[in-house]
Enzyme design. Structure first.
Site, PDB file in Angstrom:
ATOM      1  N   ALA A 104       0.559  -1.173  -0.237  1.00 51.80           N
ATOM      2  CA  ALA A 104       0.537   0.288   0.063  1.00 51.80           C
ATOM      3  C   ALA A 104       0.937   1.347  -0.263  1.00 51.80           C
ATOM      4  CB  ALA A 104      -0.851  -0.146   1.509  1.00 51.80           C
ATOM      5  N   ALA A 105       2.436   1.729   0.783  1.00 51.90           N
ATOM      6  CA  ALA A 105       2.989   3.000   0.842  1.00 51.90           C
ATOM      7  C   ALA A 105       3.031   3.187  -1.014  1.00 51.90           C
ATOM      8  CB  ALA A 105       3.569   2.651   1.482  1.00 51.90           C
ATOM      9  N   PRO A 106       3.019   4.246  -0.649  1.00 48.60           N
ATOM     10  CA  PRO A 106       3.221   5.820   0.236  1.00 48.60           C
ATOM     11  C   PRO A 106       1.534   6.054   0.601  1.00 48.60           C
ATOM     12  CG  PRO A 106       2.672   6.400  -2.074  1.00 48.60           C
ATOM     13  CD  PRO A 106       3.435   4.987  -2.218  1.00 48.60           C
ATOM     14  N   GLY A 107       0.503   5.229  -0.308  1.00 50.95           N
ATOM     15  CA  GLY A 107      -0.690   5.603   0.409  1.00 50.95           C
ATOM     16  C   GLY A 107      -1.380   5.728  -0.736  1.00 50.95           C
ATOM     17  N   GLY A 108      -1.134   6.428  -2.118  1.00 49.26           N
ATOM     18  CA  GLY A 108      -2.289   7.005  -2.489  1.00 49.26           C
ATOM     19  C   GLY A 108      -3.815   6.201  -3.213  1.00 49.26           C
ATOM     20  N   LYS A 109      -3.142   4.339  -3.633  1.00 54.08           N
ATOM     21  CA  LYS A 109      -4.794   4.103  -3.749  1.00 54.08           C
ATOM     22  C   LYS A 109      -4.796   3.903  -2.314  1.00 54.08           C
ATOM     23  CE  LYS A 109      -2.427   1.514  -7.603  1.00 54.08           C
ATOM     24  NZ  LYS A 109      -0.787   2.949  -7.491  1.00 54.08           N
ATOM     25  N   GLU A 127       2.145  -2.710   4.313  1.00 53.29           N
ATOM     26  CA  GLU A 127       3.219  -2.696   3.884  1.00 53.29           C
ATOM     27  C   GLU A 127       3.810  -3.118   4.227  1.00 53.29           C
ATOM     28  OE1 GLU A 127       6.320  -1.238   1.812  1.00 53.29           O
ATOM     29  OE2 GLU A 127       4.409  -0.885   1.218  1.00 53.29           O
ATOM     30  N   ARG A 132       8.506   2.368   5.021  1.00 50.29           N
ATOM     31  CA  ARG A 132       7.438   2.983   4.559  1.00 50.29           C
ATOM     32  C   ARG A 132       5.915   3.325   4.393  1.00 50.29           C
ATOM     33  NH1 ARG A 132       7.841   3.160  -1.152  1.00 50.29           N
ATOM     34  NH2 ARG A 132       6.339   1.576  -1.762  1.00 50.29           N
ATOM     35  N   CYS A 225       3.432  -0.334 -12.450  1.00 48.63           N
ATOM     36  CA  CYS A 225       4.167   0.439 -13.131  1.00 48.63           C
ATOM     37  C   CYS A 225       5.150   0.128 -13.711  1.00 48.63           C
ATOM     38  CB  CYS A 225       4.252   2.157 -12.402  1.00 48.63           C
ATOM     39  SG  CYS A 225       5.289   1.453 -11.338  1.00 48.63           S
TER      40      CYS A 225
END
Length: 473
Positions: A104-109, A127, A132, A225
């Site tokens: 999950a880091a850094p947390g955008g999603k 995470e 992180r 990505c």
């Protein structure tokens, strides 16, 4: 890439001569997109097609710095690369569900998922790397999320605790990062074919653990990505070869999104490592045609960086009342009457009761008090950074509210508040005290209607309780 893209390669290459696009996502827990558009009229905001709360902003304006704006500190929005908004959008999380963001880091999603859940249900944000995980927890706090359990665990350990537990799981897998070369030049220097191989192996392990935690009928979204076939179509083909009870869902593709390419699942001499027999059999069958349902985002076709995602559904149904498996049952909380200091603070300061909708919902760690998500599983044996909403600290005969509590409140939830001007907001975020008239006690400090922190008035001086580690010099 030239071999993969063929005639499209020159356009792909030219895209790296263009400036990266930048975007933000409105935090639906705190306000609407329409409200933010009114508050930031000079930002040149324009919609991101695949995320209803996502907006490109005008990065050409040298005076515009969304990351330094008081509204950013208030959690009104999250700065997020536009292509990276797609996986959580396709997860389609709903209020009341159990959802896991495994990497999950850094947390955008995670914060994007939380906006969909509207504080209802359980969101586990995990995470594996401790540093992180701390950043992840800070972003969960800034966005005012109440129903998140933030953990610092391995996928293996989580799968031992949560068997068939989650309704939806997002695996935004660690990858070789090829899609980020334009955004992050350091990613170029870290790339190697050996790293692609290592990432692909790691992705196989993570996906297998995710399968163990997803209930029958649940949704799994996998994303990277990178452009590497071994980590995209290859990862999904290998997963489907190991898990026959999954299918790739047909989902709507927005303009510019490309189909996955079945042939790339077995990109033999270009993919590091051997293609195992099971995958080869799938590559030779009609089943691989389903890989066309996966999604690729290329920077020459969309306004964003490179990304890949697949939406999978686990076959089967669950009976009514199915709750999955949590190894240690539910977390036992304490009754509100055991923390009279908090109840006194709440009565004096708030217009809402955060203990009313769930019995025994409070969790105490020493002096720290949390408001757990309803029916939170036991955290025994887990490394936990945040167990729901951090309410604050229990001192002797008094209660000191947390920054997290301030950021989850709307202005009308506080009995006393101070609306800061631009100059006052800058001073407040820098740790300065303010001159103020009023009755003594705790005040919710707000900027353009968004909560930004606490102040405590005594003798016409508003003492600043903005966390020292967050202050802007």
């Amino acid at each position: 890439m030239q071999d993969m893209l063929g005639e499209a390669y020159p356009a792909f290459l030219r895209s790296y001569e263009e400036k990266k696009v930048q975007a933000l996502r409105v935090n639906a827990l705190k306000g609407t997109a329409e409200e933010l558009l009114r508050k930031m009229p000079d930002a040149g905001l324009s919609a991101v097609a695949w995320e209803k709360n996502g907006f490109y902003y005008n990065s050409e304006d040298s005076d515009l710095a969304p990351g330094k704006h008081p509204l950013h500190e208030a959690g009104a929005y999250y700065i997020q690369e536009p292509s990276a908004m797609a996986p959580a959008a396709y997860l389609e999380a709903e209020p009341g569900e159990r959802v896991l963001d495994l990497c999950a880091a850094p947390g955008g999603k995670s914060t994007q998922i939380a906006s969909c859940m509207q504080h209802e249900g359980l969101l586990v944000c995990n995470e594996i790397h401790a540093a992180r995980a701390k950043i992840l927890s800070e972003n969960v706090e800034r966005m005012g999320i109440r129903n998140a359990l933030v953990t610092n665990e391995t996928p293996q350990r989580l799968s031992e605790v949560f068997g068939g537990y989650f309704d939806r799981i997002l695996v935004d897998a660690p990858c070789s990062g090829e899609g980020m070369f334009r955004k992050n030049e350091e990613a170029c220097g870290e790339w190697s074919s050996e790293n692609v191989r290592l990432c692909a192996d790691r992705q196989d392990e993570i996906l297998d653990r995710a399968d163990e935690m997803l209930r029958p009928g649940g949704r799994l979204v996998y994303s990277t990505c990178t452009f590497a076939p071994a980590e995209n179509e290859g990862s999904i083909a290998r997963f489907l070869a190991r898990h026959r009870d999954y299918r790739i869902l047909e989902v709507h593709k927005h303009d510019g999104m490309s189909d996955g390419v079945p042939a790339w699942a077995c990109y033999e001499d270009k993919t590091p490592g051997d293609v195992d027999t099971a995958v080869r059999e799938r590559c030779d069958s009609d089943d691989t045609e389903a890989l066309k349902r996966t999604i690729r985002l290329f920077p020459h076709l969309v306004r964003g960086e490179g990304h890949y995602l697949a939406v999978l559904q686990k076959q089967g149904e669950v009976p009514d009342g199915f709750r999955g498996f949590a190894a240690n049952g539910l977390q036992r909380g304490i009754c509100a009457k055991e923390v009279k200091e908090y109840l006194q603070f709440q009565q004096e300061t708030l217009n809402i009761d955060l203990t009313a909708d769930a019995q025994d919902c409070l969790l105490r760690f020493g002096e720290q008090l949390y408001r757990m998500p309803k029916d939170m599983p036991s955290i025994k044996g887990l490394r936990v950074l945040r167990a729901g909403l951090h309410l604050g600290t229990l001192r002797k005969n008094r209660f000191e509210p947390s920054h997290a509590l301030a950021l989850t409140l709307k202005k009308e939830a506080a009995k006393r508040s101070v609306e800061l001007t631009d100059a006052q907001a800058k001073a407040y975020l820098g740790g300065m005290t303010l001159d103020c008239d009023g009755e003594k006690g705790w005040y919710l400090m707000t900027y353009q209607g968004y909560s930004i922190g606490w102040g405590k008035l005594a003798g016409q001086i508003m003492k600043n309780h903005y966390p020292r580690g967050l202050r802007k010099v």
